[in-house]
Write an enzyme that holds these catalytic residues in place. Structure first.
Site, short mmCIF file in Angstrom:
data_model
loop_
_atom_site.label_atom_id
_atom_site.label_comp_id
_atom_site.label_asym_id
_atom_site.label_seq_id
_atom_site.Cartn_x
_atom_site.Cartn_y
_atom_site.Cartn_z
N GLU A 60 0.82 -1.22 0.00
CA GLU A 60 0.00 0.00 0.00
C GLU A 60 0.86 1.27 0.00
OE1 GLU A 60 -3.55 -0.51 2.75
OE2 GLU A 60 -2.32 -2.22 3.28
N VAL A 78 -11.11 -15.82 0.75
CA VAL A 78 -9.80 -16.23 1.26
C VAL A 78 -8.93 -15.00 1.41
CG1 VAL A 78 -7.78 -17.68 0.86
CG2 VAL A 78 -10.05 -18.46 0.11
N LYS A 79 -8.30 -14.85 2.59
CA LYS A 79 -7.51 -13.65 2.86
C LYS A 79 -6.20 -14.02 3.54
CE LYS A 79 -11.77 -11.06 3.88
NZ LYS A 79 -12.46 -10.18 4.87
N SER A 111 -5.90 -3.69 3.71
CA SER A 111 -6.58 -2.99 2.62
C SER A 111 -6.96 -3.89 1.44
CB SER A 111 -5.71 -1.84 2.11
OG SER A 111 -6.50 -0.93 1.39
N ASN A 128 -9.53 -1.15 11.26
CA ASN A 128 -8.30 -0.65 10.62
C ASN A 128 -7.77 0.51 11.45
OD1 ASN A 128 -8.24 -1.96 7.67
ND2 ASN A 128 -10.36 -1.53 8.23
N SER A 172 -11.03 10.25 1.69
CA SER A 172 -11.08 8.87 2.18
C SER A 172 -12.31 8.67 3.05
CB SER A 172 -9.82 8.56 2.99
OG SER A 172 -8.67 8.58 2.18
#
Length: 351
Positions: free
Chosen positions: A14, A174-175, A181, A308, A317
């Site tokens: 990121e 699936v992560k 992010s 987060n 944002s």
């Protein structure tokens, strides 16, 4: 007014998102009258300080390896000497090596106030599996999920495919456990896709989480505070690109829209804010956090997705826009975060 070091860039995927956040944060701080000390971290972990480290990193991100004109920047695998002369540090480092407790630990050792969560909350918020275990301990509602490791997947592929299908069904998501992010997230609608998704996640992280898919609206809130956190109005994420809220939908132009405040029953909005406050306190967060939810379409059930601790921080944002919709403009939000950082540091000194 304060001398504020803004640290940006970093070694995570990121990196570019961090540069965009940093540019907005520094502009807002300067408008508020603060002296800004910009410090960049390259993808290789070198710290850059000088006339314009942001421009140097932006040039590198754009494929131009050349440095801007002017005095050379410090380029070393250590923090710059300016760290000792600032009043507070504002880390704008998303993902690993920034949002995970690493830079927070460095600043704790240096005894310097900094914006945002401490070491513990940052590490817990970064690791999806640990985060979900903490939330479960506090009785917070979540989607069903399964954890596994790269080694288990490599050694027991057929058994784990069967286990995930029986526990969660399809579709599922699936992560990688420790990437932020929406990086590396895949949707699997059948066993073949699940195997490919697990292979992709295992290439990025040692620990993997698989979550049951739900037909749901995506709702987010922003949290601000230390011991008495405040929660913004909820906002709904309307996805315009792709089938789910992945990295492209989150950061590409036109990928998503934010409706703030979200069109929700008052009782549902209150429940979301209550759970967000509990989640913030459960991991011992401080300063800021964005908390993400699923709202099941059929049942209206609220499900906590994740927290987060260093959300995207441009003026457009989600985190800042939700506070704008709640009556707190961007520059005042930055001021409040610095105040909270100094308050928290002073509180620690009283131990």
């Amino acid at each position: 007014m304060y001398r504020v070091m803004v640290v940006f860039g970093g070694r995570s995927g990121e990196h570019e998102v961090s540069l965009a956040s940093a540019r907005s944060v520094m502009e807002g701080l300067r408008k508020a009258g603060h002296e800004v000390v910009p410090v960049g971290i390259t993808r290789e972990g070198r710290w850059l300080a000088g006339e314009d480290p942001l421009r140097e990193l932006e040039a590198a991100a754009g494929g131009n390896a050349g440095s801007p004109s002017g005095p050379p920047a410090l380029a070393a695998h250590r923090p710059p000497a300016e760290l000792e002369s600032v009043d507070v540090v504002f880390p704008v480092l998303h993902g690993p090596y920034g949002e995970d407790g690493t830079i927070q630990g460095l600043l704790e050792l240096a005894d310097i106030p900094y914006v945002g969560a401490g070491v513990l909350a940052s590490a817990v918020g970064m690791d999806k599996i640990t985060m979900k275990k903490v939330f479960a301990h506090h009785g917070l509602p979540q989607v069903r999920w399964v954890e596994l490791t790269r080694r288990r997947w490599q050694e027991r592929r057929k058994e784990l495919l069967r286990e995930v299908e029986e526990e969660l069904g399809f579709p599922c998501f699936v992560k990688p456990s420790n990437l932020g992010s929406s990086v590396g997230i895949s949707r699997a609608a059948e066993p073949g896709e699940l195997a490919a998704a697990l292979d992709a996640a295992a290439a990025l992280d040692r620990r993997i989480i698989v979550e049951a898919g739900v037909d749901a609206r995506e709702v987010e809130v922003s949290v601000l505070g230390n011991e008495a956190p405040e929660v913004s109005v909820p906002g709904e994420i309307l996805i315009r690109k792709g089938d789910f809220y992945d990295y492209e939908a989150k950061y590409s132009e036109g990928g998503m829209e934010l409706e703030a405040p979200a069109d929700l029953p008052q009782e549902t909005a209150g429940e979301i804010r209550r759970i967000a406050r509990t989640a913030f306190e459960a991991i011992d967060a401080a300063g800021m956090a964005r908390v993400d939810f699923f709202l099941e379409r059929r049942t209206g059930r609220v499900l906590l997705n994740e927290i987060n601790t260093i959300p995207g921080f441009t003026a457009t944002s989600v985190y800042s826009r939700l506070w704008e919709a709640s009556g707190l403009p961007y520059e005042r939000l930055l001021e409040r975060l610095i105040e909270l950082a100094l308050e928290r540091h002073a509180e620690k000194k009283r131990r």
